[in-house]
Scaffold this active site. Structure first.
Site, mmCIF file in Angstrom:
data_model
loop_
_atom_site.group_PDB
_atom_site.id
_atom_site.type_symbol
_atom_site.label_atom_id
_atom_site.label_comp_id
_atom_site.label_asym_id
_atom_site.label_seq_id
_atom_site.Cartn_x
_atom_site.Cartn_y
_atom_site.Cartn_z
ATOM 1 N N ARG A 76 0.833 -1.117 0.080
ATOM 2 C CA ARG A 76 -0.092 -0.014 -0.031
ATOM 3 C C ARG A 76 0.850 1.436 -0.064
ATOM 4 N NH1 ARG A 76 -2.825 -3.516 3.331
ATOM 5 N NH2 ARG A 76 -5.266 -3.823 2.710
ATOM 6 N N ASP A 121 9.723 -6.575 -5.133
ATOM 7 C CA ASP A 121 8.743 -7.203 -3.820
ATOM 8 C C ASP A 121 8.818 -8.540 -3.747
ATOM 9 O OD1 ASP A 121 6.934 -7.583 -1.779
ATOM 10 O OD2 ASP A 121 6.007 -5.562 -2.285
ATOM 11 N N CYS A 176 8.846 -1.978 3.442
ATOM 12 C CA CYS A 176 8.499 -3.122 3.920
ATOM 13 C C CYS A 176 8.444 -3.391 5.429
ATOM 14 C CB CYS A 176 9.457 -4.096 3.296
ATOM 15 S SG CYS A 176 11.249 -3.641 3.291
ATOM 16 N N ARG A 198 10.594 0.757 9.142
ATOM 17 C CA ARG A 198 10.861 0.306 10.317
ATOM 18 C C ARG A 198 12.528 0.453 10.441
ATOM 19 N NH1 ARG A 198 6.599 0.833 11.752
ATOM 20 N NH2 ARG A 198 5.244 -0.730 12.991
ATOM 21 N N ASP A 247 12.740 8.222 9.066
ATOM 22 C CA ASP A 247 11.722 8.636 10.026
ATOM 23 C C ASP A 247 11.764 7.530 11.301
ATOM 24 O OD1 ASP A 247 9.409 10.168 11.138
ATOM 25 O OD2 ASP A 247 8.214 8.326 10.674
ATOM 26 N N GLU A 265 14.148 3.696 19.870
ATOM 27 C CA GLU A 265 13.185 5.263 19.638
ATOM 28 C C GLU A 265 12.568 5.407 21.009
ATOM 29 O OE1 GLU A 265 10.084 4.698 16.698
ATOM 30 O OE2 GLU A 265 11.427 4.609 15.098
ATOM 31 N N HIS A 284 9.905 9.538 13.821
ATOM 32 C CA HIS A 284 8.616 8.416 13.902
ATOM 33 C C HIS A 284 7.241 9.213 13.577
ATOM 34 C CE1 HIS A 284 7.518 4.042 14.218
ATOM 35 N NE2 HIS A 284 6.699 4.650 13.280
#
Length: 323
Positions: free
Chosen positions: A155, A175, A210, A239, A263, A268, A287
């Site tokens: 998406r 992918d 991913c 991630r 990001d 974190e 994030h």
């Protein structure tokens, strides 16, 4: 439904207004708690039928101790704090909310890419400091000359691809499953590649989209950064655990990569001793790619609605494991 109860296991949002509305309309008892450890979850959730979960760890130990639990719904896309194998073994369905912030994350990825290419932040800081000299930012690339390589064309990767294409970029992708991409007629411009190595070697930009799992943790390491083109750019809004951060820092410091925009980080908030700290040409945001006022509201509503379906034994919208 007196025998059914939903818990919000942990939540750092300002309020639970959307969740409260959904649960009350469904006539289901609920409670917000703040669990941080396995012991917190085990001691608190003995009567839980379904839960909305943010960060608290759902492990084999937790699932084994909660026989009434049937559904765990994560606030967000990733489920890396949940042991999916253990959940399946104990008959618990784990769900996520994969579509609440698709556009926001794609937008943020493009914003990071534009910052790396156009260097707007650097220029602003210099101008505010009294320096007026565009030559400090040379070279600046023309966006429409760039080949953007996407790793993960689900998406968010697909939404990012469409945005990059709008800037005139050539878009290629890798992918492990192209089912989604092939079903989307609006992605006909994307060149689907058979190997990740081909995408790494052919792209001026690599953007990760991913999920994180045991098989791909830290897969972007020194070996794969070396496969990227000299002077290319790297973007990660998925991630932090997908990246070996020391290797990324070295790839940028050495000049092999021109710059990186991320990001997400392995730890974190970003650790004070992180190799990413203080790296020139690495742009880091906290994030925040997922966030917009509308996206945050959608996330809370959809998470609560899925928990209600789980508590009632109704078909679930977004299960990520098989029982």
């Amino acid at each position: 439904m007196s025998d059914v109860k939903i818990y919000i296991t942990d939540c750092d949002h300002d309020n639970i207004n959307e969740e409260t509305k959904v649960f009350k309309e469904a006539g289901i008892d609920f409670e917000l708690v703040q669990c941080h450890t396995e012991e917190d979850l085990i001691n608190t959730l003995q009567d839980a039928t379904a839960v909305c979960n943010q960060y608290a760890p759902f492990t084999e130990k937790v699932f084994a101790a909660l026989p009434k639990l049937k559904t765990v719904v994560r606030y967000g896309v990733g489920v890396d704090n949940v042991d999916l194998k253990a959940a399946s073994a104990h008959g618990v369905t784990v769900c996520n909310v994969p579509d609440y912030g698709t556009n926001e994350v794609a937008d943020h990825g493009i914003a990071l890419l534009l910052e790396l290419v156009r260097k707007v932040g650097q220029a602003n800081n210099d101008v505010q400091a009294g320096i007026w000299d565009y030559a400090r930012y040379i070279p600046v690339r023309r966006m429409s000359t760039l080949t953007v390589g996407i790793i993960g064309l689900g998406r968010i990767g697909s939404a990012f691809a469409k945005r990059a294409h709008a800037f005139g970029c050539k878009v290629i992708a890798y992918d492990i499953d192209y089912t989604h991409a092939k079903a989307d007629s609006e992605l006909s411009f994307v060149e689907l590649k058979d190997s990740m190595d081909e995408v790494l070697a052919s792209s001026d930009v690599i953007s990760l989209h991913c999920s994180l799992n045991e098989s791909n943790a830290h897969f972007m390491n020194a070996q794969n950064f070396a496969k990227m083109k000299q002077g290319s750019f790297f973007v990660n809004v998925s991630r932090g655990g997908l990246v070996n951060e020391a290797d990324l820092a070295q790839a940028v410091k050495s000049g092999h990569l021109s710059a990186a925009g991320i990001d997400v980080t392995c730890t974190e908030p970003l650790d004070a001793n992180s190799p990413l700290r203080g790296c020139k040409n690495i742009v880091i945001t906290p994030h925040m790619a997922w966030y917009a006022v509308e996206a945050a509201s959608d996330l809370k509503t959809k998470c609560a609605q899925e928990a209600v379906r789980g508590a009632k034994g109704e078909p679930l919208r977004c299960p990520v494991n098989k029982i």
